[in-house]
Write an enzyme that holds these catalytic residues in place. Sequence first.
Site, PDB file in Angstrom:
ATOM      1  CG  ASN A  29      -9.296   8.638   5.556  1.00 50.86           C
ATOM      2  OD1 ASN A  29      -9.803   8.039   6.492  1.00 50.86           O
ATOM      3  ND2 ASN A  29      -9.971   8.945   4.454  1.00 50.86           N
ATOM      4  CG  ASP A  51      -6.037   3.431  -0.821  1.00 51.54           C
ATOM      5  OD1 ASP A  51      -6.696   3.070   0.167  1.00 51.54           O
ATOM      6  OD2 ASP A  51      -5.085   4.216  -0.752  1.00 51.54           O
ATOM      7  CG  HIS A  71      -0.933   6.704  -1.899  1.00 53.16           C
ATOM      8  ND1 HIS A  71      -2.082   6.517  -2.631  1.00 53.16           N
ATOM      9  CD2 HIS A  71      -1.209   6.215  -0.657  1.00 53.16           C
ATOM     10  CE1 HIS A  71      -3.016   5.954  -1.873  1.00 53.16           C
ATOM     11  NE2 HIS A  71      -2.502   5.760  -0.665  1.00 53.16           N
ATOM     12  CG  LEU A  72       5.061   5.167  -5.993  1.00 53.95           C
ATOM     13  CD1 LEU A  72       5.639   4.242  -7.046  1.00 53.95           C
ATOM     14  CD2 LEU A  72       6.119   5.498  -4.939  1.00 53.95           C
ATOM     15  CG  PHE A  84      -7.375  12.507   5.168  1.00 49.26           C
ATOM     16  CD1 PHE A  84      -7.530  12.397   6.539  1.00 49.26           C
ATOM     17  CD2 PHE A  84      -8.444  12.979   4.411  1.00 49.26           C
ATOM     18  CE1 PHE A  84      -8.732  12.739   7.159  1.00 49.26           C
ATOM     19  CE2 PHE A  84      -9.648  13.322   5.013  1.00 49.26           C
ATOM     20  CZ  PHE A  84      -9.797  13.209   6.382  1.00 49.26           C
ATOM     21  CG  ASP A 105      -1.962   4.828   3.472  1.00 48.03           C
ATOM     22  OD1 ASP A 105      -1.843   5.148   2.271  1.00 48.03           O
ATOM     23  OD2 ASP A 105      -2.931   5.185   4.176  1.00 48.03           O
ATOM     24  CG  HIS A 131      -1.974   1.004   1.228  1.00 52.31           C
ATOM     25  ND1 HIS A 131      -3.214   0.791   1.784  1.00 52.31           N
ATOM     26  CD2 HIS A 131      -2.011   2.272   0.722  1.00 52.31           C
ATOM     27  CE1 HIS A 131      -3.960   1.873   1.616  1.00 52.31           C
ATOM     28  NE2 HIS A 131      -3.249   2.795   0.991  1.00 52.31           N
TER      29      HIS A 131
HETATM   30 ZN   LIG Z   1      -6.577   4.356   1.953  1.00 58.28          ZN
END
Ligand SMILES: [Zn+2]
Length: 427
Positions: free
Chosen positions: A276, A150, A60-61, A321, A303, A58
């Site tokens: 979040n 997501d 985020h790039l 978030f 995350d 999980h």
């Molecule tokens: Zn999420």
Amino acid sequence: MMKYIQNIQMLNEQGELVSTSITIENKVIANIGGEQPDGAEVIDGNGCFVSPGFVDLHVHLREPGFEHKETIETGTKSAAKGGFTTICAMPNTKPVPDSIENLNLIMGLIEESAVVRVLPYGSLTVNEAGEKRTNIAELKEHGAVAFSDDGIGIQLSSTMYEQMQDAAKIDAVVVAHCEDNSLIYDGVMHEGIRNKELGLPGIPSICESVQIARDVLLAEAAGARYHVCHVSSKESVRAVRDAKAAGIRVTAEVCPHHLLLEEMDIPSDDANWKMNPPLRGKSDLDSLHQALLDGTIDCIATDHAPHTEEEKCCGMVGAPFGIVGFETAFPLLYTNFVITKKWTLKQLVDWMSVKPAEIFDLPYGKIEVGGSADLTIIDLNKEQTIEIEKFESKGRNTPFNGWKAKGWPIMTICGGNVVYEEVINEK
Ligand SMILES: [Zn+2]
């Protein structure tokens, strides 16, 4: 080209550290505990610990679309520095990987600039808008590792159910950020005690737990494999535990920050504490720990969610978030839970490497002859203060700045290539 790593400590089946050596040939582990082969490049492990490279389901790039927050290059350099060799990139980019065309575009960018292995998600709905379903069979064929929207919950049960039915046909995993939009109430932190003290709107735990409860029933009906993102509350833990007991194919992850912090730790209206799901109560934190130990929660995921300082500067309301996670995950968890003997080192490695790879059927996360040479060499005795100025990530948004921690990765090897090496200062 062969590499020979000598003088390192590896976990055995019993969870004990044993001295060994590892030979790498053609991107794979050719030998464990063997002699130095002729002509091999020698790397001295200096008695440090070698872990299978961490696997993060999980992350985020931000590229494409939000390169001011992070790029595939900076994000994967950050991952490498944190010891991660395989990371699964969430689809809330611009464009969203909701078609073959968009997925190919993203995979091209990864090919160009990623320093560790990046496996992209496909989205569950077109543009993550929650309406039109994507063709997940087609996306899987073209390289999507799993499927998720997501960032937002899937509001319509029928959409989730139908995507789960399609996923079951191709044995794909549906991965869910669980959030019922009707229960967010414009909240920016947990609806508990601390939000009232700070005068900030709260997000109740049911916002997450009711959607998990719905989804496990949908997964049961569809016969699908279902993975819950960032479980944060005790009610959510109970829903996952009951589902597992009923034989439903559910797995779950927890983030380091939800294991380390709770709502009362939030010092002020500071958006570096805004994520979040939010930091919940002490009883939730305790329940997450219990769930990891009893197997209700299967693994740890960061995350990693970078944002700019401008976005995070001005209080919780209005800020996005998310916090960054790659470069602090292992040292924080090792220091707070392994050194303190709450967990064993083997458990931590299982939760960060072995289990996440298993959840997605990935051939990574283990040190074995013939397996991909994904290795993280860690100095377990090295103590250092977390300094956001030293991050490889563009994101500086973390509540852990200034924390002291032990157990820092000093070299990361991905597919036989050294992708991170600590710069040793001349003494
Ligand atoms: Zn999420």
